[in-house]
Design a protein around this motif. Sequence first.
Motif: not given
Length: 343
Positions: A33-44, A96-99, A120-125
């Motif tokens: 199992v592989k799980v990845g997170v993609i940050t927004d421009v704020g960085g990790v 995905c981290i952030g709208y 996280v923080d978006d329900s449009s999808c």
Amino acid sequence: MKKKVLAAVLSLSMILSTGVVAMADETKDPSEVKVGVITDVGGVNDGSFNQSAWEGLQRAQEELGITTSYLESSTDSDYIPNLETFIDEEYDLIICIGYQLADAMREEAEANPDQKFAIVDDSSCADLDNVTCLMFEQAQASYLVGYVAGLTTKTNTIGFVLGMSTGVMNEFGYGYCAGALDANPDVTILQNNANSFADTAAGKTAANNMIADGADVIFHAAGGTGLGVIDACKEAGIWAIGVDSDQSAVAPDTILTSAMKRVDNVCYDEAQAVLEGKYEPGVQTFSLVDGGVDIAPTVDNIDAEVLKKIEEVKEKIVSGEVEVAKDKETFEAKYGDVYQLDE
């Protein structure tokens, strides 16, 4: 004949099962199992939102035995390439981290219907069968730290620095202002929209301006930009209030408290759900009731009497006696046009 009927029934059952729970799966071998997170421009390493998410996945790797990784986005042009990298590497779940990643994620989710996503923080999808939307009642946590600020200020002037003015982000502001005013009707709340989650200089300038105008407590909901707010407060010897994670470690003598969103726990839980074949698309909302939001557990800098009042307020929110305003209409109906950073 009976065998043919049974086979037909089983085939129909499998089709229906696949259609109803498109992403359902059996428990997997953790090593696969592989799980990845993609940050927004704020960085990790923003000390906040993105970092909390990555810490949750690191814990998942340690405790569950899965493989985890992250990709940082320096600009919004990195969103699609980062998503496609994890898709090509056959990650079981991409978080995905952030709208700000919503549009890019929708594009990739529609093009890759068998790929599981979370945001996280978006329900449009929420209409997509391969996306789970992770939402928080951030106004509740902000209300609590606003209440702390209203009771702690000696100058009756406090501040709020916002990373960007959107519906989700303004919930932080409504909650903070509501809590401060309920605790101290005489308080003045200085406000600034830095219009960035990754500009520490802008955060520091905004805070310094507020300090010059008498603020002695400043809350930020600004991701990496907030590190500049904390730095300014540290230099001026006033209180800062952190966001998303317990930011006391950033400046132990400066952070009064933090408005926590347990992004770490939510990311951990989503990783575990994929591992156990329990991933579900749709919207999940986390609140004070289930521990999804709260003030930080580090309370060394909060006066004991203030902390006692906060516990009382928590109980009223959970019971429904206090309903925290989280939108313009509800807020202004009670407090007027105090909040200045609406879209």
